[in-house]
Design an enzyme around this catalytic site. Structure first.
Site, PDB file in Angstrom:
ATOM      1  N   PRO A  33       0.829  -1.212   0.000  1.00 26.46           N
ATOM      2  CA  PRO A  33       0.000   0.000   0.000  1.00 26.46           C
ATOM      3  C   PRO A  33       0.860   1.257   0.000  1.00 26.46           C
ATOM      4  CG  PRO A  33      -0.834  -1.583   1.576  1.00 26.46           C
ATOM      5  CD  PRO A  33       0.439  -2.160   1.043  1.00 26.46           C
ATOM      6  N   CYS A  34       0.480   2.211  -0.837  1.00 25.89           N
ATOM      7  CA  CYS A  34       1.364   3.348  -1.097  1.00 25.89           C
ATOM      8  C   CYS A  34       1.151   4.532  -0.162  1.00 25.89           C
ATOM      9  CB  CYS A  34       1.197   3.805  -2.545  1.00 25.89           C
ATOM     10  SG  CYS A  34      -0.463   4.403  -2.888  1.00 25.89           S
TER      11      CYS A  34
END
Length: 410
Positions: free
Chosen positions: A117-118
């Site tokens: 997840p960024c």
């Protein structure tokens, strides 16, 4: 023999879809979000039924003739079970490995793909967090990615993330990733690639790290930087029915026009006479008035709306100093700005450029900007669909990367 891969932090499967198109075969998808996993299972059903010449069964689901459970019941259990709905952590790794091993059998894994997840690496995320996301546990998810490299020893891997990863912790996280991967026996390199160079009608930059086993003596592939030759309104949205805010269909909807060169070439339209999820969220009169002002300003004057300059009666946010571009029209004569997950909260940043329709873009239009094919169905609700689409890797970008990887491995 097809090349086999594991997809980590799989989301709704944009990256995976590109690799399937390039001829790769998924062994497993690992994803913590339940709605995204349901989307992956439904897409698994599509590919299975398509291969078995039973695709009408999938279309029956889109048309509401059978339920989702009835659709999934047509798929072998091992394929459904290959979508592993769990968070990747030190506690869950043994169970995930066990599940993958049972699906894998004696086969080997050629490739690992995916991106943690960024939000922890994104510039926007760091700006919102008082501690700059330095204490966010997601910063260290790369360690589990490396554990998959150590266990399955793929020939290559693809790690995708936001450009913010380059500056997160002054580049410290990237350094840690490189060190960990090299210790696991891989060489690697990184580049910032833009989706628009892969025929995606969107300006979307992503850091793509590609690695290979040290003994393979490979190097980072070269990607052409071709500028897009198509336009959003004329080429991407032209065949979809014209609707207003709050209108549209969740299920099957017929096209309003014939296909065109871009829709054919991109694979967005692939011979079926209908699509789905062309549904727009409802808007209040205040927002609709702002939309009209924003569209007129953009289409007629080529200028973006500054929120602080709106008539006072329309300003509902106290903050008129920052985020003054919170209402933004999709570029009708060019390509879209980046689609992000926030589209699930409101559509103000993605206003449709046709003033007669006066609305934000639909789920299907957002999916098209991300180059998902029209038969791709996002599960559960309009909000969850928007979130999955915003978080995805554009399919055409993924396919372009996959084709280069395929050349290198073979």
């Amino acid at each position: 023999m097809s090349l086999k891969y594991i997809d980590l932090f799989a989301g709704a499967g944009g990256l995976s879809e590109g690799f399937i198109r390039a001829g790769f075969e998924p062994i497993a998808h690992v994803e913590m979000n339940g709605d995204a996993c349901d989307t992956l299972k439904t897409r698994t059903a599509f590919h299975y039924l398509n291969e078995k010449n039973q695709i009408e069964e999938y279309y029956n689901y889109l048309k509401g003739k059978i339920t989702r459970n009835e659709l999934w019941a047509k798929i072998p259990d091992n394929l459904i079970n290959a979508v592993i709905n769990t968070e990747i952590s030190a506690e869950t790794l043994p169970t995930i490995f066990e599940k993958i091993d049972s699906v894998l059998g004696k086969d080997k894994v050629d490739l690992v793909i995916g991106g943690p997840p960024c939000q922890a690496y994104s510039v926007a995320g760091r700006a919102r967090d008082p501690k700059g996301m330095t204490e966010d546990p997601r910063n260290h998810l790369y360690k589990y990615y490396v554990e998959f490299l150590k266990r399955y020893k793929p020939k290559m891997f693809v790690f995708e993330n936001v450009p913010g990863i380059l500056s997160a912790n002054n580049g410290g996280y990237l350094e840690l990733i490189f060190e960990a991967v090299k210790e696991a026996g891989y060489e690697l390199d990184k580049k910032v690639l833009n989706a628009k160079h892969f025929d995606v009608l969107q300006d979307r930059k992503r850091v793509i790290i590609i690695g290979w086993k040290k003994n393979l003596k490979l190097k980072y592939p070269h990607f052409e930087e071709n500028e897009p030759q198509y336009e959003i309104l004329k080429d991407l949205f032209s065949d979809l029915p014209k609707i207003k805010n709050g209108q549209g269909e969740w299920g099957a909807v017929d096209y309003a026009k014939e296909t065109n060169n871009y829709l054919e070439k991109s694979g967005i339209r692939n011979g079926v006479c209908f699509t789905s999820q062309h549904i727009a969220r409802p808007n209040n009169p205040n927002d609709l008035e702002i939309y009209k002002i924003a569209v007129n300003k953009w289409v007629q004057d080529n200028k973006r709306l500054n929120y602080a300059e709106l008539p006072e009666r329309l300003i509902k946010h106290n903050n008129t100093k920052s985020f003054t571009n919170r209402f933004q029209v999709v570029n009708h004569k060019g390509i879209s700005h980046t689609v992000v997950a926030h589209i699930c909260a409101d559509g103000h940043y993605y206003i449709h450029p046709d003033i007669k329709q006066n609305r934000s873009i639909t789920v299907r239009e957002a999916a098209r900007i991300q180059s998902f094919p029209d038969d791709y169905f996002f599960e559960k609700s309009r909000t969850t669909a928007f979130k999955q689409i915003g978080n995805a890797v554009p399919v055409l970008m993924a396919e372009g990367i996959a084709n280069k990887i395929k050349e290198m491995i073979k």
